[in-house]
Design an enzyme around this catalytic site. Structure first.
Site, PDB file in Angstrom:
ATOM      1  N   ASP A  69       0.801  -1.223   0.000  1.00  0.00           N
ATOM      2  CA  ASP A  69       0.000   0.000   0.000  1.00  0.00           C
ATOM      3  C   ASP A  69       0.835   1.275   0.000  1.00  0.00           C
ATOM      4  O   ASP A  69       0.492   2.250  -0.677  1.00  0.00           O
ATOM      5  CB  ASP A  69      -0.981  -0.001   1.172  1.00  0.00           C
ATOM      6  CG  ASP A  69      -0.333  -0.221   2.524  1.00  0.00           C
ATOM      7  OD1 ASP A  69       0.873  -0.516   2.574  1.00  0.00           O
ATOM      8  OD2 ASP A  69      -1.044  -0.112   3.550  1.00  0.00           O
ATOM      9  N   THR A  93      11.041   4.280   6.242  1.00  0.00           N
ATOM     10  CA  THR A  93      10.460   2.962   5.993  1.00  0.00           C
ATOM     11  C   THR A  93       8.945   3.068   6.140  1.00  0.00           C
ATOM     12  O   THR A  93       8.428   4.058   6.685  1.00  0.00           O
ATOM     13  CB  THR A  93      11.020   1.910   6.971  1.00  0.00           C
ATOM     14  OG1 THR A  93      10.550   0.611   6.592  1.00  0.00           O
ATOM     15  CG2 THR A  93      10.620   2.203   8.399  1.00  0.00           C
ATOM     16  N   SER A  94       8.251   2.077   5.647  1.00  0.00           N
ATOM     17  CA  SER A  94       6.781   2.147   5.629  1.00  0.00           C
ATOM     18  C   SER A  94       6.190   2.415   7.005  1.00  0.00           C
ATOM     19  O   SER A  94       5.235   3.180   7.154  1.00  0.00           O
ATOM     20  CB  SER A  94       6.204   0.842   5.067  1.00  0.00           C
ATOM     21  OG  SER A  94       6.602   0.649   3.733  1.00  0.00           O
ATOM     22  N   HIS A 141     -28.753  -8.724  44.098  1.00  0.00           N
ATOM     23  CA  HIS A 141     -29.161 -10.008  43.515  1.00  0.00           C
ATOM     24  C   HIS A 141     -30.502  -9.896  42.794  1.00  0.00           C
ATOM     25  O   HIS A 141     -31.199 -10.898  42.611  1.00  0.00           O
ATOM     26  CB  HIS A 141     -29.235 -11.107  44.586  1.00  0.00           C
ATOM     27  CG  HIS A 141     -27.995 -11.278  45.391  1.00  0.00           C
ATOM     28  ND1 HIS A 141     -26.934 -12.044  44.972  1.00  0.00           N
ATOM     29  CD2 HIS A 141     -27.625 -10.742  46.579  1.00  0.00           C
ATOM     30  CE1 HIS A 141     -25.961 -11.996  45.876  1.00  0.00           C
ATOM     31  NE2 HIS A 141     -26.353 -11.204  46.854  1.00  0.00           N
ATOM     32  N   SER A 262     -42.676  -3.009  18.014  1.00  0.00           N
ATOM     33  CA  SER A 262     -42.706  -4.395  17.569  1.00  0.00           C
ATOM     34  C   SER A 262     -43.496  -4.489  16.280  1.00  0.00           C
ATOM     35  O   SER A 262     -44.509  -3.800  16.106  1.00  0.00           O
ATOM     36  CB  SER A 262     -43.360  -5.285  18.642  1.00  0.00           C
ATOM     37  OG  SER A 262     -43.679  -6.560  18.127  1.00  0.00           O
ATOM     38  N   SER A 263     -43.030  -5.359  15.389  1.00  0.00           N
ATOM     39  CA  SER A 263     -43.759  -5.552  14.127  1.00  0.00           C
ATOM     40  C   SER A 263     -45.032  -6.352  14.345  1.00  0.00           C
ATOM     41  O   SER A 263     -45.950  -6.303  13.529  1.00  0.00           O
ATOM     42  CB  SER A 263     -42.869  -6.274  13.112  1.00  0.00           C
ATOM     43  OG  SER A 263     -42.529  -7.586  13.586  1.00  0.00           O
ATOM     44  N   ASN A 270     -39.926  -1.043  23.601  1.00  0.00           N
ATOM     45  CA  ASN A 270     -38.743  -1.829  23.949  1.00  0.00           C
ATOM     46  C   ASN A 270     -37.500  -0.957  24.155  1.00  0.00           C
ATOM     47  O   ASN A 270     -37.347   0.073  23.491  1.00  0.00           O
ATOM     48  CB  ASN A 270     -38.448  -2.855  22.843  1.00  0.00           C
ATOM     49  CG  ASN A 270     -39.619  -3.782  22.593  1.00  0.00           C
ATOM     50  OD1 ASN A 270     -40.363  -4.106  23.504  1.00  0.00           O
ATOM     51  ND2 ASN A 270     -39.776  -4.206  21.349  1.00  0.00           N
ATOM     52  N   ARG A 310      -6.148  -3.036  11.143  1.00  0.00           N
ATOM     53  CA  ARG A 310      -6.965  -2.427  10.090  1.00  0.00           C
ATOM     54  C   ARG A 310      -8.456  -2.637  10.356  1.00  0.00           C
ATOM     55  O   ARG A 310      -9.296  -1.873   9.867  1.00  0.00           O
ATOM     56  CB  ARG A 310      -6.592  -3.004   8.723  1.00  0.00           C
ATOM     57  CG  ARG A 310      -5.229  -2.562   8.222  1.00  0.00           C
ATOM     58  CD  ARG A 310      -4.861  -3.310   6.941  1.00  0.00           C
ATOM     59  NE  ARG A 310      -3.468  -3.105   6.565  1.00  0.00           N
ATOM     60  CZ  ARG A 310      -3.040  -2.184   5.718  1.00  0.00           C
ATOM     61  NH1 ARG A 310      -3.904  -1.355   5.159  1.00  0.00           N
ATOM     62  NH2 ARG A 310      -1.757  -2.074   5.422  1.00  0.00           N
ATOM     63  N   VAL A 311      -8.771  -3.668  11.125  1.00  0.00           N
ATOM     64  CA  VAL A 311     -10.166  -3.943  11.474  1.00  0.00           C
ATOM     65  C   VAL A 311     -10.508  -3.364  12.838  1.00  0.00           C
ATOM     66  O   VAL A 311     -11.490  -2.636  12.999  1.00  0.00           O
ATOM     67  CB  VAL A 311     -10.442  -5.465  11.464  1.00  0.00           C
ATOM     68  CG1 VAL A 311     -11.875  -5.744  11.940  1.00  0.00           C
ATOM     69  CG2 VAL A 311     -10.211  -6.038  10.082  1.00  0.00           C
TER      70      VAL A 311
END
Length: 440
Positions: A69, A93-94, A141, A262-263, A270, A310-311
């Protein structure tokens, strides 16, 4: 990150266009320093400044052939610049380009997140002060415990978010660094002055030492700190989700005009905003783990970290920016049902005061074991009655049972029992706690 959870400002930081623009700026700044050092002629810099440009699609086309790249980027810039392009990337360098740019993207993304966090803190503080003495039942609890206030819940969130702000500040300092040190980090083909110039212009610090790359412990610290903030955002949203349950209904997300829950069931409202945040928190945590794995690289460098970063970098930053702003909108619009809080507090017929009674009896000389047995005997009788479909004529609330108990009456006066069943002790230190949290 998919567009559904990407705010425009956050997404732009991780766009290819933005990245290549930073690459170009870094290369030109390095060239400036080389001119100043007398290593490159001024006319070369002038020519680069005048003609340097890039085309994202063309870079991708070149990379398809060269499989690199940075080389693809430099080749494309050279197509615009001509002969002077030979001075670009000289001695670099890269990783000099990639890591310095990465630091810039991370700091700018983090600044966006911190700005959103400041707005969230203001929203939480405002709602905390609003509900400072809004009494509700505390739960441990998932079961009714003792009285608290909704403001104290919010104050706890505020304090926790402040800690995350400090942690992210430390992480930002760690990551706001650059490195222009050449292959294996020895400055063999360029001097530290090049690095210093580039870093100063961008507000970065040169790393004390690099091995061609900036060490990934810095990134691991940042991403783990981000995941920590995500945990607290999820914690807030899990509480909202619980409070919105039909059986509880002490608070709920603002249901806007025209919104549908809700559908299949038109009555549904909700907590979808909080559920979105809960899901994204899981994603952020999982991605932060990859940053931990990136710390141990071979020798002076390898690129096993690159594909993961990258992700994870754009996805964590974009998701967290979204989450912070989403939670702010939840807090801003949160509908609080004060009457239901009072109703739920009273629903166990005074059982929430059992701890106060235990303390009062023990303070009067009764052993803790005997006091506990005495109080629990009455408490369990009330619990059993509460669980039945209907309450018989002989049902007595917890305070009524206690006041009718001659043994307890011989230990505690009517006035002392009035204090036991009062909310006042549970509220007496709220101002003090708020003064510590908000310094007001």
């Amino acid at each position: 990150m998919i567009s559904r959870y990407t705010r425009k400002e956050a997404g732009e930081i991780w766009s290819e266009e933005y990245k290549f623009q930073l690459w170009l700026e870094i290369e030109i700044l390095a060239l400036e320093a080389m001119v100043k050092a007398g290593r490159v002629p001024q006319e070369a810099l002038d020519n680069v400044r005048k003609k340097a440009h890039f085309d994202v699609a063309r870079i991708a086309e070149i990379e398809n052939d060269v499989k690199h790249d940075v080389i693809a980027f430099l080749t494309n810039v050279a197509e615009y610049v001509g002969e002077s392009a030979r001075f670009l990337h000289l001695g670099m360098t890269s990783s000099d380009l990639l890591d310095t740019c990465f630091s810039l993207q991370l700091t700018r993304a983090l600044d966006l997140i911190l700005s959103g966090l400041d707005a969230l803190l203001e929203a939480v503080k405002r709602r905390a002060l609003q509900h400072k003495f809004t009494v509700c039942v505390g739960r441990s609890h998932g079961v009714h415990a003792e009285p608290t206030t909704f403001g104290l819940k919010l104050a706890c969130w505020y304090s926790e978010l402040c800690r995350h702000k400090r942690r992210l500040g430390f992480a930002r300092e760690d990551i706001a660094v650059g490195a222009i040190s050449g292959p294996v980090g020895t400055y063999a083909h360029l001097g530290p002055d090049i690095e210093k110039h580039v870093c100063e212009v961008f507000g970065l610090k040169p790393v004390a030492v690099s091995t061609q790359i900036i060490q990934r412990d810095r990134h691991a610290h940042l991403f783990s700190s981000m995941a920590g903030l995500g945990n607290t955002l999820e914690k807030i949203c899990v509480e909202v989700r619980h409070l919105q349950r039909t059986e509880v209904r002490e608070a709920e997300e603002n249901f806007t005009k025209g919104q549908k829950g809700s559908s299949a069931m038109p009555h549904k409202r909700n907590p979808i905003l909080s559920e979105n945040v809960t899901g994204l928190a899981r994603l952020v945590r999982s991605l932060s783990q990859a940053a931990m794995e990136n710390v141990a690289l071979w020798h002076e460098r390898d690129i096993s970290h690159s594909s993961a970063e990258r992700v994870i970098a754009p996805d964590i930053c974009i998701a967290l920016d979204f989450m912070v702003n989403r939670v702010r909108s939840i807090i801003d619009g949160l509908v609080v049902y004060v009457e239901n809080m009072q109703k739920n507090l009273e629903s166990t017929e005074g059982l929430v005061f059992s701890g106060s009674l235990l303390v009062a009896l023990a303070s009067k000389g009764l052993s803790r074991e005997d006091a506990y047995a005495l109080v629990q005997n009455h408490a369990m009788a009330v619990w059993d009655e509460l669980s039945k479909p209907g309450r018989g004529e002989n049902f007595s609330s917890f305070p009524e049972r206690i006041r009718a108990d001659a043994k307890i009456g011989a230990i505690l006066t009517k006035e002392e029992l009035d204090e036991v069943f009062s909310l006042a002790p549970h509220l007496q230190h709220v101002d003090y706690i708020f003064s510590r949290v908000f310094e007001v």
